[in-house]
Design an enzyme around this catalytic site. Structure first.
Site, PDB file in Angstrom:
ATOM      1  N   ARG A 108      29.776 -11.769 -62.719  1.00 17.16           N
ATOM      2  CA  ARG A 108      29.338 -12.443 -61.490  1.00 17.16           C
ATOM      3  C   ARG A 108      30.135 -13.727 -61.347  1.00 17.16           C
ATOM      4  NH1 ARG A 108      23.569 -14.230 -58.979  1.00 17.16           N
ATOM      5  NH2 ARG A 108      23.641 -12.021 -58.469  1.00 17.16           N
ATOM      6  N   HIS A 135      28.430  -7.510 -53.095  1.00 21.00           N
ATOM      7  CA  HIS A 135      27.311  -7.485 -54.051  1.00 21.00           C
ATOM      8  C   HIS A 135      26.794  -6.041 -54.137  1.00 21.00           C
ATOM      9  CE1 HIS A 135      24.243  -8.828 -56.597  1.00 21.00           C
ATOM     10  NE2 HIS A 135      23.440  -9.451 -55.759  1.00 21.00           N
ATOM     11  N   GLN A 138      23.288  -4.744 -55.612  1.00 17.57           N
ATOM     12  CA  GLN A 138      22.126  -5.081 -54.782  1.00 17.57           C
ATOM     13  C   GLN A 138      21.861  -3.989 -53.744  1.00 17.57           C
ATOM     14  OE1 GLN A 138      20.017  -8.056 -54.739  1.00 17.57           O
ATOM     15  NE2 GLN A 138      18.853  -6.737 -53.369  1.00 17.57           N
ATOM     16  N   ASP A 231      19.471 -12.915 -45.513  1.00 16.09           N
ATOM     17  CA  ASP A 231      19.921 -13.533 -46.775  1.00 16.09           C
ATOM     18  C   ASP A 231      20.058 -15.032 -46.510  1.00 16.09           C
ATOM     19  OD1 ASP A 231      21.062 -14.010 -49.298  1.00 16.09           O
ATOM     20  OD2 ASP A 231      23.068 -13.364 -48.686  1.00 16.09           O
ATOM     21  N   CYS A 272      17.494  -9.964 -50.307  1.00 11.29           N
ATOM     22  CA  CYS A 272      17.960  -9.768 -51.691  1.00 11.29           C
ATOM     23  C   CYS A 272      17.335 -10.786 -52.642  1.00 11.29           C
ATOM     24  CB  CYS A 272      19.481  -9.848 -51.747  1.00 11.29           C
ATOM     25  SG  CYS A 272      20.155 -11.368 -51.048  1.00 11.29           S
ATOM     26  N   ARG A 317      16.244  -3.602 -58.687  1.00 10.61           N
ATOM     27  CA  ARG A 317      17.516  -4.048 -59.280  1.00 10.61           C
ATOM     28  C   ARG A 317      17.628  -3.503 -60.702  1.00 10.61           C
ATOM     29  NH1 ARG A 317      20.117  -8.343 -57.674  1.00 10.61           N
ATOM     30  NH2 ARG A 317      21.855  -7.185 -58.535  1.00 10.61           N
TER      31      ARG A 317
HETATM   32  N1  NVA Z   1      24.711 -14.499 -50.388  1.00  7.09           N
HETATM   33  C1  NVA Z   1      23.973 -14.926 -51.550  1.00  7.09           C
HETATM   34  C2  NVA Z   1      23.438 -13.748 -52.294  1.00  7.09           C
HETATM   35  C3  NVA Z   1      22.572 -14.103 -53.480  1.00  7.09           C
HETATM   36  C4  NVA Z   1      22.058 -12.894 -54.206  1.00  7.09           C
HETATM   37  C5  NVA Z   1      24.853 -15.780 -52.437  1.00  7.09           C
HETATM   38  O1  NVA Z   1      25.989 -15.380 -52.695  1.00  7.09           O
HETATM   39  O2  NVA Z   1      24.419 -16.843 -52.865  1.00  7.09           O
HETATM   40  N1   CP Z   2      19.596 -10.854 -55.531  1.00  9.88           N
HETATM   41  C1   CP Z   2      20.235 -11.396 -56.575  1.00  9.88           C
HETATM   42  O1   CP Z   2      21.382 -11.061 -56.895  1.00  9.88           O
HETATM   43  O2   CP Z   2      19.514 -12.322 -57.246  1.00  9.88           O
HETATM   44  P1   CP Z   2      20.000 -13.251 -58.452  1.00  9.88           P
HETATM   45  O3   CP Z   2      20.954 -14.275 -57.856  1.00  9.88           O
HETATM   46  O4   CP Z   2      18.764 -13.857 -58.993  1.00  9.88           O
HETATM   47  O5   CP Z   2      20.726 -12.391 -59.452  1.00  9.88           O
END
Ligand code: NVA
Ligand code: CP
Length: 333
Positions: A108, A135, A138, A231, A272, A317
């Site tokens: 990540r 992502h 997800q 989101d 998400c 998840r």
């Molecule tokens: N768009 C958000 C998704 C978090 C799961 C981010 O990248 O922070």
């Molecule tokens: N939805 C998601 O990816 O959550 P986290 O940032 O907690 O992993």
């Protein structure tokens, strides 16, 4: 069928066919049922996986850890500090080192390019746990949740409100195009995905029976939608300064009672997570002090309503990430 996954990485849904995604979803369902019934499945005993997190996470990290433990594997977590990666050692070299020690690598972070280098140089399956662009794990959880609540994916009217060109907007559009959902991105034009990606998805949707539409009109976006998805308005890694402009741009696209009233009778609300829906977080409070908004992308009443399936998504998840590790590391399908 199982053979096609072994050794394969999970970097973007664009690498997978509709049939393959259905296989991963039914495997997730099976692993979920096994777990619920107390049936142990430790087919990956003896394997080791490493989780590389350059950004924070609750769901993704925990899903990879619990999924790996359930399958009998050992896990190493490397956070934003504490390893040489990217600072004293290139991604390419890190990939070659980790590939000698581990059976699979989760990443990540920021650049999509980083997860691709890990895939190209590690010689083991690499799983994308979120980049600025995509992502994909997800989306598997989201689609399993839609199957559970609406019974099917094909033909579902799916509307995404908010920053439609972030990792979630991009990946939900791709997933919908492959699986035959009718995807609408509802956002100001400046926050629509890149034209090239939209065109690719329009092409995919033509083959799957789905469709891809964009609108700037929240009324049109919510009209008869079966799934309303949103989101955060500012994603991890974006500078604090963008909040001001983003709130101005996206407030008309907030998912609230008015938007939900316009949806189909069977509609569900999805996110998400994490979500800004009340003042119970430090960031939520500081945004409130500046803008007097209690909820941002979604209001508290919608988040807590019976249409909201966000915690089913969060649980899924685990089952879907477990399925991805299981399939790509050679578990019996
Ligand atoms: N768009 C958000 C998704 C978090 C799961 C981010 O990248 O922070
Ligand atoms: N939805 C998601 O990816 O959550 P986290 O940032 O907690 O992993």
């Amino acid at each position: 069928m199982s053979q096609s996954f072994v050794g394969k990485s999970f970097i973007t849904l664009l690498d997978f066919s509709k049939e393959e995604i259905y296989t991963l979803l039914s495997l997730s369902k099976r692993l979920k049922e096994e777990k619920q019934n107390g049936i142990k499945n430790r087919q990956l005993e003896g394997k080791n996986v490493v989780l590389l997190f350059e950004k924070d996470s609750t769901r993704t990290r925990c899903a990879f850890e619990v999924g790996a433990y359930d399958l009998g594997m050992q896990v190493t977590y490397l956070g934003p500090t504490g390893s040489q990666m990217g600072k004293k050692e290139s991604i390419k070299d890190t990939a070659r080192v980790l590939g000698r020690m581990y059976d699979g690598i989760e990443y990540r972070g920021f650049k999509q390019e980083t997860v691709e280098i890990l895939r190209d140089y590690s010689n083991v399956p690499v799983w994308n746990g979120l980049t600025d662009k995509y992502h994909p794990t997800q989306i598997l959880a989201d689609f399993l949740t839609i199957q559970e609540h609406l019974g099917h994916l094909e033909g579902v009217k799916f509307t995404y409100f908010g920053d439609a060109r972030n990792n979630m907007g991009n990946s939900l559009m791709i997933g919908s195009a492959i699986m035959g959902l009718h995807f609408t991105g509802c956002a100001p034009k400046t926050l629509w995905p890149e034209t090239e990606l939209i065109e690719k998805c329009v092409e995919l949707a033509a083959n799957s029976g789905g469709s891809i539409t964009f609108t700037e009109d929240p009324y049109m976006g919510s009209k008869d939608a079966d799934v309303v998805y949103t989101d955060v308005w500012v994603s991890m890694g974006e500078p604090e300064e963008v909040w001001n402009e983003r709130i101005k741009l996206l407030l008309p696209y907030q998912v609230n009672a008015t938007a939900m009233k316009n949806t189909s009778s069977r509609s569900i609300f999805m996110h998400c997570l994490p979500a800004f829906h009340n003042l119970e977080t430090s960031m939520g409070k500081s945004i409130y002090e500046k803008y007097q908004l209690e909820g941002l992308e979604v209001t508290e009443d919608v988040f807590e309503s019976s249409k909201s399936v966000v915690f089913d998504e969060a649980e899924n998840r685990l089952h879907t990430i477990k399925a991805v590790m299981y399939a790509t590391l050679g578990g019996k399908i």
